[in-house]
Scaffold this motif. Structure first.
Motif, PDB file in Angstrom:
ATOM      1  N   ALA A 149       0.691  -1.185  -0.212  1.00 42.93           N
ATOM      2  CA  ALA A 149       0.052   0.005   0.014  1.00 42.93           C
ATOM      3  C   ALA A 149       0.726   1.355  -0.101  1.00 42.93           C
ATOM      4  O   ALA A 149       1.823   1.338   0.753  1.00 42.93           O
ATOM      5  CB  ALA A 149      -1.159  -0.086   1.137  1.00 42.93           C
ATOM      6  N   ASP A 150       0.283   2.250  -1.020  1.00 48.48           N
ATOM      7  CA  ASP A 150       1.077   3.573  -1.054  1.00 48.48           C
ATOM      8  C   ASP A 150       0.052   4.446  -1.422  1.00 48.48           C
ATOM      9  O   ASP A 150      -0.045   5.001  -2.570  1.00 48.48           O
ATOM     10  CB  ASP A 150       2.103   3.297  -2.140  1.00 48.48           C
ATOM     11  CG  ASP A 150       2.896   4.778  -2.118  1.00 48.48           C
ATOM     12  OD1 ASP A 150       2.843   5.606  -1.123  1.00 48.48           O
ATOM     13  OD2 ASP A 150       3.849   4.888  -3.148  1.00 48.48           O
ATOM     14  N   PRO A 151      -0.647   4.852  -0.443  1.00 47.53           N
ATOM     15  CA  PRO A 151      -1.982   5.615  -0.557  1.00 47.53           C
ATOM     16  C   PRO A 151      -1.763   7.087  -0.961  1.00 47.53           C
ATOM     17  O   PRO A 151      -2.319   7.523  -2.006  1.00 47.53           O
ATOM     18  CB  PRO A 151      -2.663   5.879   0.725  1.00 47.53           C
ATOM     19  CG  PRO A 151      -1.642   5.328   1.821  1.00 47.53           C
ATOM     20  CD  PRO A 151      -0.687   4.222   1.037  1.00 47.53           C
ATOM     21  N   ASP A 152      -0.445   7.471  -0.724  1.00 43.53           N
ATOM     22  CA  ASP A 152      -0.165   8.813  -1.241  1.00 43.53           C
ATOM     23  C   ASP A 152      -0.162   8.915  -2.745  1.00 43.53           C
ATOM     24  O   ASP A 152      -0.108   9.769  -3.465  1.00 43.53           O
ATOM     25  CB  ASP A 152       1.152   9.386  -0.644  1.00 43.53           C
ATOM     26  CG  ASP A 152       0.999   9.582   0.821  1.00 43.53           C
ATOM     27  OD1 ASP A 152      -0.068   9.958   1.340  1.00 43.53           O
ATOM     28  OD2 ASP A 152       2.140   9.754   1.689  1.00 43.53           O
ATOM     29  N   ASN A 170     -13.782  -5.068  -9.004  1.00 41.91           N
ATOM     30  CA  ASN A 170     -13.351  -4.993 -10.609  1.00 41.91           C
ATOM     31  C   ASN A 170     -12.761  -3.749 -11.128  1.00 41.91           C
ATOM     32  O   ASN A 170     -11.628  -3.680 -11.644  1.00 41.91           O
ATOM     33  CB  ASN A 170     -14.480  -5.241 -11.623  1.00 41.91           C
ATOM     34  CG  ASN A 170     -14.960  -6.773 -11.705  1.00 41.91           C
ATOM     35  OD1 ASN A 170     -14.812  -7.557 -10.802  1.00 41.91           O
ATOM     36  ND2 ASN A 170     -15.088  -7.191 -12.704  1.00 41.91           N
ATOM     37  N   THR A 171     -13.292  -2.610 -10.767  1.00 46.98           N
ATOM     38  CA  THR A 171     -12.870  -1.424 -11.095  1.00 46.98           C
ATOM     39  C   THR A 171     -11.596  -0.975 -10.486  1.00 46.98           C
ATOM     40  O   THR A 171     -10.794  -0.503 -11.120  1.00 46.98           O
ATOM     41  CB  THR A 171     -13.886  -0.245 -10.944  1.00 46.98           C
ATOM     42  OG1 THR A 171     -15.213  -0.516 -11.480  1.00 46.98           O
ATOM     43  CG2 THR A 171     -13.511   1.113 -11.192  1.00 46.98           C
ATOM     44  N   THR A 172     -11.345  -1.187  -9.411  1.00 48.85           N
ATOM     45  CA  THR A 172     -10.111  -0.668  -8.466  1.00 48.85           C
ATOM     46  C   THR A 172      -8.931  -1.508  -9.278  1.00 48.85           C
ATOM     47  O   THR A 172      -7.880  -1.048  -9.294  1.00 48.85           O
ATOM     48  CB  THR A 172     -10.419  -0.917  -7.069  1.00 48.85           C
ATOM     49  OG1 THR A 172      -9.211  -0.356  -6.489  1.00 48.85           O
ATOM     50  CG2 THR A 172     -10.343  -2.503  -6.628  1.00 48.85           C
ATOM     51  N   TYR A 173      -9.261  -2.738  -9.709  1.00 49.10           N
ATOM     52  CA  TYR A 173      -8.198  -3.687 -10.224  1.00 49.10           C
ATOM     53  C   TYR A 173      -7.937  -3.144 -11.367  1.00 49.10           C
ATOM     54  O   TYR A 173      -6.618  -2.901 -12.050  1.00 49.10           O
ATOM     55  CB  TYR A 173      -8.336  -5.036 -10.119  1.00 49.10           C
ATOM     56  CG  TYR A 173      -7.277  -5.977 -10.398  1.00 49.10           C
ATOM     57  CD1 TYR A 173      -6.307  -6.354  -9.310  1.00 49.10           C
ATOM     58  CD2 TYR A 173      -6.970  -6.434 -11.614  1.00 49.10           C
ATOM     59  CE1 TYR A 173      -5.209  -7.078  -9.465  1.00 49.10           C
ATOM     60  CE2 TYR A 173      -5.697  -7.347 -11.735  1.00 49.10           C
ATOM     61  CZ  TYR A 173      -5.063  -7.663 -10.646  1.00 49.10           C
ATOM     62  OH  TYR A 173      -3.784  -8.528 -10.755  1.00 49.10           O
ATOM     63  N   LEU A 174      -9.005  -3.066 -12.418  1.00 50.94           N
ATOM     64  CA  LEU A 174      -8.817  -2.515 -13.821  1.00 50.94           C
ATOM     65  C   LEU A 174      -8.114  -1.383 -13.853  1.00 50.94           C
ATOM     66  O   LEU A 174      -7.302  -0.849 -14.751  1.00 50.94           O
ATOM     67  CB  LEU A 174     -10.149  -2.564 -14.355  1.00 50.94           C
ATOM     68  CG  LEU A 174     -10.709  -3.793 -14.611  1.00 50.94           C
ATOM     69  CD1 LEU A 174     -12.040  -3.999 -15.436  1.00 50.94           C
ATOM     70  CD2 LEU A 174     -10.022  -4.899 -15.564  1.00 50.94           C
ATOM     71  N   MET A 175      -8.218  -0.470 -12.740  1.00 51.47           N
ATOM     72  CA  MET A 175      -7.771   1.028 -12.861  1.00 51.47           C
ATOM     73  C   MET A 175      -6.389   1.051 -12.206  1.00 51.47           C
ATOM     74  O   MET A 175      -5.763   1.868 -12.561  1.00 51.47           O
ATOM     75  CB  MET A 175      -8.505   2.076 -11.738  1.00 51.47           C
ATOM     76  CG  MET A 175      -9.892   2.409 -12.155  1.00 51.47           C
ATOM     77  SD  MET A 175     -10.906   3.131 -10.916  1.00 51.47           S
ATOM     78  CE  MET A 175      -9.727   4.418 -10.558  1.00 51.47           C
ATOM     79  N   GLY A 176      -5.905  -0.012 -11.820  1.00 47.91           N
ATOM     80  CA  GLY A 176      -4.572  -0.276 -11.293  1.00 47.91           C
ATOM     81  C   GLY A 176      -4.267   0.253  -9.971  1.00 47.91           C
ATOM     82  O   GLY A 176      -3.074   0.471  -9.630  1.00 47.91           O
ATOM     83  N   GLU A 177      -5.220   0.387  -9.327  1.00 50.32           N
ATOM     84  CA  GLU A 177      -4.902   1.077  -8.310  1.00 50.32           C
ATOM     85  C   GLU A 177      -4.868   0.162  -6.685  1.00 50.32           C
ATOM     86  O   GLU A 177      -4.223   0.251  -5.743  1.00 50.32           O
ATOM     87  CB  GLU A 177      -5.998   1.949  -7.496  1.00 50.32           C
ATOM     88  CG  GLU A 177      -7.418   1.440  -7.264  1.00 50.32           C
ATOM     89  CD  GLU A 177      -8.408   2.484  -6.877  1.00 50.32           C
ATOM     90  OE1 GLU A 177      -8.229   3.732  -7.003  1.00 50.32           O
ATOM     91  OE2 GLU A 177      -9.311   2.286  -6.287  1.00 50.32           O
ATOM     92  N   SER A 178      -5.562  -1.197  -7.087  1.00 52.76           N
ATOM     93  CA  SER A 178      -5.448  -2.350  -5.905  1.00 52.76           C
ATOM     94  C   SER A 178      -4.397  -3.303  -6.211  1.00 52.76           C
ATOM     95  O   SER A 178      -4.578  -4.111  -7.546  1.00 52.76           O
ATOM     96  CB  SER A 178      -6.744  -2.782  -5.682  1.00 52.76           C
ATOM     97  OG  SER A 178      -7.513  -1.477  -4.875  1.00 52.76           O
ATOM     98  N   ALA A 179      -3.568  -4.051  -5.403  1.00 58.45           N
ATOM     99  CA  ALA A 179      -3.028  -5.082  -5.598  1.00 58.45           C
ATOM    100  C   ALA A 179      -3.474  -6.291  -5.444  1.00 58.45           C
ATOM    101  O   ALA A 179      -2.945  -7.306  -6.221  1.00 58.45           O
ATOM    102  CB  ALA A 179      -1.607  -4.903  -4.652  1.00 58.45           C
TER     103      ALA A 179
END
Length: 464
Positions: A208-211, A286-295
């Protein structure tokens, strides 16, 4: 959960040659609002018999099926129905309905007591939702007969029983897998993929690197987040935290469930889980993964198909591995998603109905059908482990999941009443509500569990 993206299965068209030799000229006649598949000459013969005063013994079977995510699979299934009509000389009055139309039309037919199909595809959730007036025939003996000749996975054989009864004959299953961004893990020096839930939490926190808009774990808790319902229930079971007891009563509040609620809240507050997770619907992960934001996310293999089919996701696809669900310290139980053939209790010809189901479970044909729908639909028979098609890559992970997918809404309740309460409770999305109320500050873990306890008791009283 399992109907979000369309399949890409064009390369599977070679499998249709299996049907070409056996499916000859089949006439499709308008009737009963759908299609009627009959053997050549059968209609003319019946008309001739009627005109001459002879008695026609032609068998009629009304079959309704629900379309799935793949056009190729739908065509393959329809051709099999037509083949049955051709080979058996049975008039199959066949309707293929969209997912949005199927249940309303079936409910309307049952309520009216007319135009009810003899056979449909169903799931335990759908069948038990009619309780106490379940409109299905008990097919336990048929399931046992099939299992004796071609053994089901134990999880399927046991998981398709409700109060000791089979209300449908298992035909397919489906899965929920763990999708991991390998590049995000490698960037943090992580070379071993998580195999347990504790390892998932550890890896998620490191990544995680929320910044910079990177989150370790994509498990939502929106008001209608069905994926949260399935994933977090599995997580609870794996830690020995249950919402129901074996008698079908409420098992909350309890300390193990409280601990897992607090764990989720901690991950959310640290922004290891995206802040937007409280607003997600079933497509949020789905969206968070396709956006490339969640590992790491947990989803049906439709996510795999979406990544593979779209050039825009090429980089993410090449840096993704799909794995079986993590193990917990208590067990490795997974949520089961079994579907199968149900015979409605209005059916007048049980012998033909059972013969049709056996025909649809022919080993070679069903294997071909599953190859078209893979990796979304999972095998249900033990012999899949000897099939090379299921031995590698995501397909091997699908089989590993299916072998342990004996969980159900209301698990581990053993009574039919308890299972029914679990199903009716599920459709209020209570786990998502519980998590949401805690992370948004609307309730403490104790208050959230007490509300769930009250809701379960209210549903229990309503079905008595």
């Amino acid at each position: 959960l399992h109907k979000k993206e369309e399949g890409y299965f064009m390369k599977k068209r070679r499998l249709f040659s299996i049907m070409a030799a056996s499916v000859l000229a089949v006439s499709l006649l308008a009737g009963c609002g759908g299609k009627s598949a009959t053997a050549d000459g059968q209609t003319d013969k019946a008309e001739a018999q009627a005109q001459s005063g002879q008695s026609s013994e032609k068998k009629v079977l009304r079959v309704w099926l629900e379309k799935v995510f793949s056009d190729d699979a739908n065509t393959f299934l329809q051709k099999r129905v037509e083949q049955y009509a051709q080979e058996k000389g049975v008039e199959v009055q066949f309707e293929f309905l969209s997912a949005t139309d199927f249940v309303p039309k079936l409910n309307a037919a049952i309520e009216a007591g007319s135009n009810i199909p003899d056979i449909t595809l169903t799931s335990g959730n759908r069948a038990l939702n009619y309780y106490p007036n379940i409109p299905n025939v008990d097919v336990t003996e048929l399931v046992d007969e099939i299992n004796e000749k071609r053994p089901y996975f134990d999880s399927v054989y046991e998981g398709a029983k409700y109060g000791g009864v089979n209300y449908f004959v298992p035909f397919t299953s489906s899965t929920c897998l763990m999708f991991v961004r390998t590049d995000m893990l490698e960037a943090k020096g992580i070379t071993k993929y998580p195999e347990t839930w504790d390892e998932v939490f550890e890896v998620a926190e490191k990544v995680a690197d929320p910044d910079n808009g990177i989150y370790g774990l994509g498990i939502g808790c929106g008001p209608t987040d069905e994926d949260c319902e399935n994933t977090f229930r599995t997580l609870l079971w794996n830690y020995g935290a249950y919402l129901f007891n074996e008698e079908g009563g409420s098992a909350v509040p309890n300390e193990k469930t409280k601990a897992m609620i607090e764990k989720y809240a901690d991950l959310y507050n640290k922004e290891i889980i995206p802040p937007s997770a409280t607003t997600w619907d079933p497509g949020g992960n789905n969206t968070t993964y396709l956006m490339g934001e969640s590992a790491i996310v947990f989803n049906a293999p439709t996510l795999y198909n979406a990544l593979k089919a779209d050039e825009a996701y090429k980089e993410i696809f090449e840096n993704t591995v799909a794995l079986n669900m993590p193990d917990g310290p208590d067990n490795s139980q997974h949520m089961g998603f079994i579907t199968g053939w149900q015979i409605m209790n209005s059916c007048k010809d049980m012998d033909t109905a059972e013969d049709f189901i056996k025909f649809m479970l022919d080993k070679d044909w069903q294997n071909s059908y599953l190859e078209i729908t893979a990796p979304v639909f999972a095998p249900i028979f033990k012999d899949a482990e000897e099939n090379d098609f299921w031995k590698e890559g995501i397909n091997a992970q699908v089989v590993a999941y299916a072998k342990n997918a004996g969980g159900y809404y209301g698990y581990p309740a053993k009574t039919l009443d308890g299972m029914v309460v679990g199903i009716k409770h599920y459709f209020t999305y209570p786990v998502a509500e519980m998590l949401n109320s805690v992370v948004t500050g609307a309730a403490t873990p104790e208050q959230a569990m007490e509300k769930m306890n009250a809701d379960i008791k209210e549903i229990s009283e309503s079905i008595k």
